[in-house]
Design an enzyme around this catalytic site. Sequence first.
Site, PDB file in Angstrom:
ATOM      1  N   SER A 406      20.614  79.377  68.570  1.00 24.98           N
ATOM      2  CA  SER A 406      20.196  78.863  69.877  1.00 24.98           C
ATOM      3  C   SER A 406      21.058  79.433  71.001  1.00 24.98           C
ATOM      4  CB  SER A 406      20.313  77.341  69.868  1.00 24.98           C
ATOM      5  OG  SER A 406      19.646  76.771  70.967  1.00 24.98           O
ATOM      6  N   PRO A 407      20.489  79.602  72.201  1.00 22.03           N
ATOM      7  CA  PRO A 407      21.312  80.017  73.343  1.00 22.03           C
ATOM      8  C   PRO A 407      22.414  78.988  73.597  1.00 22.03           C
ATOM      9  CG  PRO A 407      18.974  80.138  73.877  1.00 22.03           C
ATOM     10  CD  PRO A 407      19.076  79.417  72.575  1.00 22.03           C
ATOM     11  N   GLN A 487      18.241  85.437  77.163  1.00 24.09           N
ATOM     12  CA  GLN A 487      17.690  84.341  77.956  1.00 24.09           C
ATOM     13  C   GLN A 487      18.100  84.560  79.408  1.00 24.09           C
ATOM     14  OE1 GLN A 487      19.385  80.233  78.186  1.00 24.09           O
ATOM     15  NE2 GLN A 487      17.537  79.668  77.032  1.00 24.09           N
ATOM     16  N   TYR A 569      18.061  73.790  85.740  1.00 22.69           N
ATOM     17  CA  TYR A 569      18.396  74.991  86.484  1.00 22.69           C
ATOM     18  C   TYR A 569      17.237  75.327  87.432  1.00 22.69           C
ATOM     19  CZ  TYR A 569      22.201  75.094  83.137  1.00 22.69           C
ATOM     20  OH  TYR A 569      23.298  74.747  82.387  1.00 22.69           O
ATOM     21  N   ARG A 617      11.675  78.541  77.756  1.00 19.09           N
ATOM     22  CA  ARG A 617      12.327  77.285  77.375  1.00 19.09           C
ATOM     23  C   ARG A 617      12.015  76.231  78.424  1.00 19.09           C
ATOM     24  NH1 ARG A 617      18.193  75.545  74.911  1.00 19.09           N
ATOM     25  NH2 ARG A 617      17.100  76.226  73.042  1.00 19.09           N
ATOM     26  N   GLY A 710      22.305  75.388  67.269  1.00 18.02           N
ATOM     27  CA  GLY A 710      23.464  75.811  68.031  1.00 18.02           C
ATOM     28  C   GLY A 710      24.762  75.438  67.357  1.00 18.02           C
ATOM     29  N   ARG A 711      25.110  74.150  67.404  1.00 24.47           N
ATOM     30  CA  ARG A 711      26.396  73.709  66.861  1.00 24.47           C
ATOM     31  C   ARG A 711      26.599  74.086  65.394  1.00 24.47           C
ATOM     32  NH1 ARG A 711      24.928  69.979  70.700  1.00 24.47           N
ATOM     33  NH2 ARG A 711      26.525  69.459  72.242  1.00 24.47           N
TER      34      ARG A 711
END
Length: 752
Positions: A406-407, A487, A569, A617, A710-711
């Site tokens: 994941s980004p 991304q 964002y 996304r 991600g994590r």
Amino acid sequence: MPLGNTLDVAVIGGGPGGLYAAALLARQGHRVQVWERNAPDDTFGFGVVLSDETLGGIERADTDVYRALGAEFVRWDDIDIVHRGRLHTSGGHGFAALGRRRLLHVLHARCTALGVTLRFRTPAPPADALAASHDLVVAADGVHSATRQSAAEHFRPTLTSGRCRYIWLAADFAFDAFRFEIAETEHGVMQLHAYPYAPDASTVIVEMREEVWRAAGLDLCDEAESADRCAKVFSEALRGRPLHGNRSAWTGFRTVVNERWSHGNTVLLGDAAHTAHFSIGSGTKLAVEDALALAEAVAAEPDVPAALAAYEAARRPAVASTQRAAAASMRWFEELAGYVDQPERQFAFNLLTRSRRVTHGNLRLRDERFTRAVERDFGCPDDRTPPMFTPLTLRGLTLRNRVVVSPMDMYSAADGDGLPGDFHLVHLGARALGGAALVMTEMVCVSPHGRITPGCTGLYTDAQAAAWRRIADFVHTSAPGTALGVQLGHSGRKGSTKLMWEGMDDPLPEGNWPVAAASPLPYRPGVSQVPRALDRRDLAAVRADFAAAAARAAGCGFDLLELHCAHGYLLSGFLSPLANHREDAYGGPLENRLRFPLEVFDAVREVWPEDRPMTVRLSATDWAPGGTTAEDAVRIAAAFVEHGADAIDVSTGQVVPDEAPEFGRSYQTPYADRIRNALGVPVIAVGAISSWDDVNSLLLAGRADLCALGRPHLYDPHWTLHAAADQDYAGPAAPWPAPYRAGSRKPPTGKG
């Protein structure tokens, strides 16, 4: 008082939870009285399902009750799922049920034998009066608890209604299995949940969305007419036999959550404290487990306050887990109409795994034959290939497996110049060597003023492009077959802030740059900068920035481009009504709020190579009143797909600071699931997906096409290769780099 002495205990409510608590406390030598407003044989509903775990607790606590119940149980292992006339059976599940009235008789007898005073047809005195005259008051007075309502300022309850109506009915024969049946009527989708509870009787629950219930005219039917109408809808399942009620009425499920379970010497138990949707099991099961935990706490602790604190500490995590699973199951049935067109075995697998408690792994253990059939339908080439190691093609890009890194913003560009350096080479290179099919960069900013922090990378200079090209070349050369995605995004009103570990979303103490957004609304009022509202000239400049960055990305050799329209964002801020208060063509209704993000998408798609895929996304919900909803997210996703998006990366939230996410395992995946099944578009699921078993389950159920983690990849850069090793998979979808092959087997552990 010290619990070494005999307590005077009042129990409000003579349902299974209250009675069992009374019996267990009386068994410890306490004086117990039960108040029940109904007659001994009065009961609502029909059968009760108890798990092996609950029965084990009963056996340990009171063998007399366990033996008495054991003589009454009907047991079965199968779940039958009938959809569009096709029956699929999954075995190995293990259920035990008995009649609710018979359960009450067993508990009445046990209470009487232990000296409990049972007061039937007698409303309990007010809880505060009982609390003044007793050492302990157990409020087991149900979902409409008067005790809870009278002290709501202390218990702080939250009651949430579901979107379906349901009715409890019964049939005078025993089903062979737990049966789910779907009926697609002229009014909408209806579902039947049924299970045997005696050799000649079954519980039958009929459920449907409220609008379907009203369209069918069932809101105008009494009990008898409702039973007759439901029997006609599900006549095949019932073999033409009738249904009957027991003071049955259509109702909506109400989820009860309490901030506190006790007040003084009064404690809530069972439905008074919490409820969980019937589709994952019985509320009686939870109430009985509460009674077990309360009795254990009373026996172990020195006084009543300590006992009530221990009871709540022991039960709250288990109840919260059950309620999360129940909420997922309830919502699955609420959205059932979106699944009915799935392939038949996938639909059955989806239903079985809807709460996330049953997974691909344990379903394979329970019923390997059924699970193998679902895997073959999915496209697994053989019995040795797990679903996550099947390929997926997006445009001209074929991904060798379904795992995405994941980004993740690293905030590690040196000197504030947006240049990715050695850290990014090592970070992304290590994950590329770790086996994932697609490795995504962090959000790469399209302009200096579009950065979140001074440590964010960019693609607005040739020097940045050269640095990214170095990373792409390493990935393609050293980890052949791994795709690298970029991304692109713009921080909007969330820009010019400190590095995450220095104060997430806190403004820079110095060196700030101006921020801009859809509207002049600061992210954190009184803390964040007030952004400048972008005018038409600004919008054109931002579009040009995105297009220029995309052209540079193509030259760097990135295989996939993702447009970041999530997390508050810039582009996300245009989409959300909480961040976009414009009154021009770019604000107001959703089609206007979509206008600028779509213009940016079109500008990027125009310069991005035709054979390379683009994803978007989204934040599928703002987790805040008045914000983007799941229904909005489907419309937003549909608009991007119409403009050429190849997949939708479905995230949630981070749009407003006062959001209230429903955190939990895989908590964002229902939004990906909804978009996928509404639009038929590939989706990337994200959000607390941590195990390969979850990945396999989401894919097989048709809730996702790719899973982004991600994590887990921060904890273990080789997460995908280790997932392959753990599943004994050594095929082409998870190749170990040649220098690492010696590590492809788990090292032996030392002797204990």
